[in-house]
Design an enzyme around this catalytic site. Structure first.
Site, PDB file in Angstrom:
ATOM      1  N   GLU A 120       0.591  -0.779  -0.280  1.00 40.70           N
ATOM      2  CA  GLU A 120       0.085   0.028   0.212  1.00 40.70           C
ATOM      3  C   GLU A 120       1.219   1.395  -0.207  1.00 40.70           C
ATOM      4  OE1 GLU A 120      -2.404   0.453   3.361  1.00 40.70           O
ATOM      5  OE2 GLU A 120      -4.052  -0.877   2.660  1.00 40.70           O
TER       6      GLU A 120
ATOM      7  N   HIS B 209      -6.662   3.069   5.405  1.00 37.00           N
ATOM      8  CA  HIS B 209      -6.367   2.255   6.188  1.00 37.00           C
ATOM      9  C   HIS B 209      -5.269   3.588   6.948  1.00 37.00           C
ATOM     10  CE1 HIS B 209      -6.162  -1.948   4.235  1.00 37.00           C
ATOM     11  NE2 HIS B 209      -6.713  -1.784   5.551  1.00 37.00           N
TER      12      HIS B 209
ATOM     13  N   ARG C 154      10.540  -2.633  -8.876  1.00 37.55           N
ATOM     14  CA  ARG C 154      10.597  -3.547 -10.374  1.00 37.55           C
ATOM     15  C   ARG C 154      11.992  -3.072 -10.746  1.00 37.55           C
ATOM     16  NH1 ARG C 154       6.994   0.169 -12.921  1.00 37.55           N
ATOM     17  NH2 ARG C 154       5.348  -1.143 -12.595  1.00 37.55           N
TER      18      ARG C 154
ATOM     19  N   ALA D 266      14.485  -3.184  -8.059  1.00 37.35           N
ATOM     20  CA  ALA D 266      15.263  -4.192  -7.751  1.00 37.35           C
ATOM     21  C   ALA D 266      15.378  -5.686  -8.523  1.00 37.35           C
ATOM     22  CB  ALA D 266      14.805  -4.098  -6.510  1.00 37.35           C
ATOM     23  N   GLY D 267      14.262  -6.054  -8.979  1.00 40.02           N
ATOM     24  CA  GLY D 267      14.401  -7.645  -9.530  1.00 40.02           C
ATOM     25  C   GLY D 267      13.112  -8.078  -9.497  1.00 40.02           C
TER      26      GLY D 267
ATOM     27  N   VAL E 252       6.296  -6.805 -11.047  1.00 37.48           N
ATOM     28  CA  VAL E 252       5.549  -6.255 -10.954  1.00 37.48           C
ATOM     29  C   VAL E 252       4.430  -5.878 -11.723  1.00 37.48           C
ATOM     30  CG1 VAL E 252       4.844  -3.052 -10.239  1.00 37.48           C
ATOM     31  CG2 VAL E 252       7.332  -4.746  -9.300  1.00 37.48           C
ATOM     32  N   PRO E 253       3.200  -6.228 -12.038  1.00 37.68           N
ATOM     33  CA  PRO E 253       2.413  -5.909 -12.784  1.00 37.68           C
ATOM     34  C   PRO E 253       2.847  -4.104 -13.333  1.00 37.68           C
ATOM     35  CG  PRO E 253       1.341  -6.193 -10.933  1.00 37.68           C
ATOM     36  CD  PRO E 253       2.586  -6.325 -10.534  1.00 37.68           C
TER      37      PRO E 253
END
Lengths: 620, 426
Positions: A236, A278, A298, A300-301, A304-305
């Site tokens: 989040e 939240h 992303r 960092a590898g 991620v969509p």
């Protein structure tokens, strides 16, 4: 119970025994249903900890019923069930801190799920730091919990049994999942079930700004667990937890494939400080925005969509890749046992029916507002229907006119008490003085009501109706009763005569004459009175008699049939009015004696004639 | 929720009282400050606060935004008459302010007046929280340029498990005159920060005058979840909305519904001319639906953000839906294009989906004509208890009112309906 020791990265097993803190019977039932669905032999709830009350609570285990003990303190629970190492804390926002700290201080409780939302942040941080110091785990606060598929479920996680079956949570798969939100965990479990061979474990850490265990904490646990082959995470906006994950991936602390998405990318188009659901979901700096965190992951590898829309697809691709590489051998399908549907749910869905054992036609408390014979109680009060009106509704099942209500209330007032010397009051007083309670004293008085005391209301109605319906002349009626050796009920008074009439009787007679169109039975009784008073001047129509005959006249006014009136007489309905009114007086005597602190009553010996023979006659 | 900003006036008054109590009267914190609202009778103030006539004054807006000097909203070294005039010129006026996060426009309604204190030193002091530690930040180079002098800031970490009363900072402070007194003040203020459940507290700058600590500027957030234990400590503290966030009539109405119930109903209108309207169940899911619209490149078409959750009654769901449909169907799209209503949600835990749709259906039926006229197309995706019946009801209402409705359950990805609507993708 034989228990396998848990590896440090495991929080639960099929043997896990837990305490449920708080009177959460539904949550416990859901945990037991899950256990049963997983074909476990023992329920996972060792005991409930309910500070209000100990004892036992009944639950279903499949179709059978079992009991789960309830204890009042954490101390007692850990002493009796040292093998239980999980506590699911349902205590409120105000008390969750104290009970969690107490559980952390025990030797045996290792994992605590804190459900309450809105625990002050400082208290949460103290709980988290204490847990860390003691190498224990807290999941939450403000979480639904989590579950380990086929093993153990925290509280209400994963919703209904249908959901659980749909998402195949009754047997372990290869995916470790962790999210902030508990509300979306079902959705995530569904995605995981469709895209992979299923969930191994799923945890919702809760939406507070300072969760006691973080997304990274659980991912690192999953990383160490050889049974988990891939990681799925839902983050989040707000906070830096996801940035730490990116660093952990970069630094090689997380090596397993991780598919992750950070929600809240829409925040950039929202005005000002829109606070999402939240407490933690608010980006305080550029690095805490969802876009920045998704990009960091992303980079960092992490897989991620481009939007949540492709989350499913990315998870599936990653999983399929692992299967292809032989890293994952898809979990075998099993068929879970059937969990019987709860009766209440079956009724709601129109699947079952059963005959009732009871019937009520005078009132209904099953709706929003209780009603008397169909009239809601608030309307009874608003329209000032009064005690007379309520009697009409509950005894006659009719809404009766104002004069009838007034008459019934007049009767109650008149017969409320006739002094301390009469049977009923006397009994109540003696009982009260023997130190008995209100109900015993009241009942002792009421039990004297019958043919000789008070019961004349019913009797008078019955007797005079014989004459009137038989069209007997008053004199013939008196002779007829005499021949049968029956005293006419409702005739005769200690003091009052025709010349010195009873005021109460006069009141009722005048009221009836003014408000009833006809008073045939009263007229008949008064004609009889003319005959009886010729014999003796105190043989007048007394209070009981007057009430009896006027009630019959009133019922005729209200269009009740003769058959209905006879049924009322037969079931003592007329006496009921006497019982109701006189109860006011009897209770008054009970209170009076208590206030006066009157001691035990003992009847004086000189008031009893002792006429006992020297020896009894010997028979047989 | 949780961390909430409070007015400078409230912060200073809470702290002044607390410092006196926690130091047993040893330390004093200047408590001379007055809040001015549109209802305040300025002329009558000196009677209650005589110092207004005897000292030079400072006046500034007190509406949870900083950089007031930069935005020309600071009156310094003024007489009371000058302050009255200064506030009078600005009260109820709309201004646009420049902040680090961008420009915000709003109406000025709250001002504070406090004594003007000539001073030599400007110190910086802040308290922040990070998981298992709190940090005390101190610098002798306070003021608006503290960020440029950030190297001068001393950071003192305090473990969250430490006793706040035992914390000692004297040895960690830079070289300053009168270090013991400054240390005592910081220690007591740290206790206030902890015991009074502040989530954030900053004095930038503060100074000393006549042995009293004078906070020249203060920013504070309280953890409002601690309200139940802080009623006395906080007094009648107010949690104002952020500057510039004035609710529309519809937003205010939904907020009033939300406050009446234990359930949650939220609505923020982003673009009333947008063609994508969200009616989504659940806090988490609602964010993801809005995200997806934005991520697919249709931010400009996103009309609203909102959610309903926590099992609202049929009546509340009806009122909420009606409010949304009314906004949505005021005018057809000027280019005659379709509008999309996305009735979305994840897989519910225990909520009876069919039941929650009842209120929505009532509102849809009522808006039948306007929905048709506005070329509204409805996409529905939901799962959970009784969802099949719910979806069937929705499909039928579409037929009944002559509005195209497509329904999907858990077998369809949660946000797939967004791309179906926007890109015609299946």
């Amino acid at each position: 119970m034989a228990k396998t020791k848990l590896a440090s990265y495991e929080l639960f097993s099929r043997d896990t025994q837990a305490f449920v803190y708080g009177n959460q019977t539904r949550a416990v039932q859901r945990m037991l249903d899950f256990d049963y669905l997983c074909r476990k032999e023992t329920p996972s709830v060792a005991a409930m900890i309910t500070p209000e009350r100990g004892g036992f609570e009944k639950f279903f285990w499949g179709t059978k019923e079992i009991t789960i003990p309830k204890v009042m303190t954490i101390a007692e629970a850990v002493k009796r069930w040292p093998e239980a190492d999980v506590m699911i804390n349902f205590a409120s926002q105000r008390s969750a801190f104290d009970s969690t700290m107490e559980a952390l201080a025990t030797d045996t409780i290792r994992t605590i799920a804190v459900i309450a939302e809105g625990i002050p942040e400082r208290q949460t941080r103290i709980m988290a730091a204490t847990a860390k110091q003691k190498s224990k785990w807290i999941i939450g606060p403000a979480t639904v919990g989590g579950l380990k598929a086929g093993c153990f479920k925290l509280g209400n996680t994963a919703g209904t049994m249908d959901n659980i079956k749909e998402a195949k949570l009754y047997r372990p798969g290869s995916v470790g999942f962790v999210s902030v939100s508990g509300g979306l965990s079902n959705e995530a479990y569904n995605i995981v079930a469709r895209a992979t061979d299923g969930l191994y474990e799923g945890i919702a850490i809760g939406g507070d700004a300072f969760p006691c265990s973080t997304l990274l904490d659980h991912l690192l646990r999953y990383e160490q667990n050889p049974a988990i082959k891939m990681l799925v995470c839902l983050g989040e906006l707000g906070g830096t937890a996801e940035v730490q994950i990116a660093e952990a991936v970069k630094g090689g602390r997380i090596k397993k494939p991780l598919v992750m998405w950070v929600t809240g990318t829409c925040a950039k188009v929202l005005p000002g400080e829109v606070q999402f659901g939240h407490a933690g979901a608010r980006a305080g700096s550029a690095a805490e925005t969802a876009d920045a965190k998704n990009q960091a992951l992303r980079d960092a590898g992490v897989v991620v969509p481009t939007s949540f829309n492709d989350y499913h697809e990315k998870i599936k691709q990653t999983y399929d890749g692992l299967v292809k590489k032989g890293v994952i051998k898809p979990a075998e399908e099993t068929t879970p046992p059937n969990i019987p549907m709860d009766y209440a749910q079956a009724v709601a869905e129109g699947l079952v029916r059963k005959p009732t054992n009871f019937i009520s036609t005078i009132c209904d408390e099953s709706g929003d507002v209780h009603n008397y014979a169909g009239i809601p109680i608030d309307e009874v009060i608003e329209r000032k229907l009064g005690i007379g009106g309520v009697i009409g509704l509950l005894w006659f099942k009719k809404e009766i006119p104002p004069y009838a209500r007034e008459f019934l209330e007049m009767v109650i007032q008149i017969i409320a008490d006739h002094g301390a010397a009469v049977s009923g009051a006397h009994n109540t007083i003696v009982t009260a003085r023997a130190g008995k309670d209100l109900i015993s004293s009241l009942v002792s008085g009421i039990l004297t009501i019958g043919p000789r005391f008070g019961g004349a209301v019913n009797g008078a109605a019955e007797h005079f109706l014989i004459g009137l319906r038989g069209q007997m002349a008053p004199r013939d009626f008196v002779d007829h009763m005499k021949a049968k050796n029956v005293n006419v009920q409702g005739i005769g008074h200690k003091l009052h005569t025709l010349e010195n009439p009873d005021k109460r009787v006069e009141l009722m007679k005048n009221f009836a004459k003014a408000h009833f169109t006809n008073t045939p039975l009263l007229d008949y009784a008064l004609a009889v009175e003319q005959v009886t008073t010729k014999k003796k001047n105190n043989l007048i129509l007394n209070v009981d008699g007057c009430i009896g005959v006027l009630l019959v006249d009133l019922l005729k006014e209200l269009k009740f049939t003769d058959a209905e009136i006879d049924q009322m007489i037969k079931m003592d309905l007329f006496n009921a009015l006497f019982v109701l009114g006189r109860s006011i007086g009897l209770m008054g005597h009970y209170f009076d004696q208590n206030r006066l602190e009157q001691g035990l009553y003992r009847h004086p010996l000189d008031d009893i004639l002792y006429d006992v023979p020297d020896r009894p006659e010997v028979v047989g | 929720m949780a961390q909430k900003g409070i007015r400078e006036v409230d912060a200073k008054q809470i702290i002044a009282k607390a410092v006196g109590q926690l130091s047993a009267g040893e330390l004093a914190f200047d408590d001379r400050i007055v809040l001015v609202t549109p209802e305040t009778d300025l002329a009558a103030l000196p009677k209650q606060y005589p110092w207004l006539n005897t000292t030079k004054l400072v006046a500034k807006p007190d509406q949870l935004f900083g950089k007031r000097g930069v935005n020309n909203l600071l009156a310094v070294d003024k007489t009371f008459d000058e302050v009255k005039a200064w506030i009078g010129e600005r009260m109820n006026k709309e201004v646009t302010i420049q902040q680090t996060t961008g420009k915000t426009t709003g109406v000025l309604t709250h001002f504070l007046i406090e004594p003007y204190v000539p001073h030599d030193v400007e110190y910086y002091l802040a308290f922040t929280s990070h998981g298992d530690t709190d940090t005390i930040h101190f610098s002798t180079q306070g003021g608006i340029n503290v960020e440029e002098a950030w190297d001068s800031v001393v950071h003192i970490d305090v473990p969250v498990l430490a006793q706040s009363a035992d914390v000692r900072v004297a040895k960690k402070l830079p070289k300053i005159p009168n270090p013991e007194m400054v240390a005592r003040f910081i220690e007591v203020l740290y206790r206030v920060f902890v015991d009074y459940h502040f989530a954030y507290l900053e004095f930038n700058p503060f100074t000393f005058a006549g042995g009293k600590l004078v906070p020249l500027d203060c920013v504070a957030k309280l953890d409002d979840t601690a309200a139940y234990q802080c009623a006395e400590k906080w007094g009648a503290v107010e949690f104002p909305k952020a500057f510039g966030t004035t609710a529309t009539k519809e937003e205010a109405y939904v907020k009033s519904l939300d406050e009446k119930t234990g359930a949650s109903l939220k609505l923020t209108v982003l673009n009333p001319k947008g063609r994508v309207w969200l009616l989504v169940a659940g806090g988490g899911a609602s964010v993801i639906y809005a995200d997806t619209v934005v991520d697919l490149g249709y931010a400009k078409e996103l009309a609203n953000y909102g959610e309903y959750s926590g099992d609202p009654t049929t009546e509340l769901t009806y009122e909420y839906t009606k409010t949304l449909l009314d906004l949505m169907t005021r005018e057809p799209d000027p280019k005659g294009r379709e509008k999309f209503l996305i009735i979305g949600g994840g897989i519910a835990n225990f909520t009876d989906v069919a039941k929650t749709f009842t209120g929505i259906i009532q509102a849809l039926e009522q808006y039948k004509d306007r929905l048709q006229k506005n070329k509204v197309k409805i996409y529905i995706r939901r799962g959970g208890p009784n969802y099949k019946e719910g979806l069937e009801k929705m499909r039928k209402v579409g037929e009944r009112i002559g509005v195209p409705v497509e329904v999907y359950g858990p077998e369809t990805h949660m946000t797939a309906v967004v791309s179906m609507a926007l890109e015609g993708r299946k």
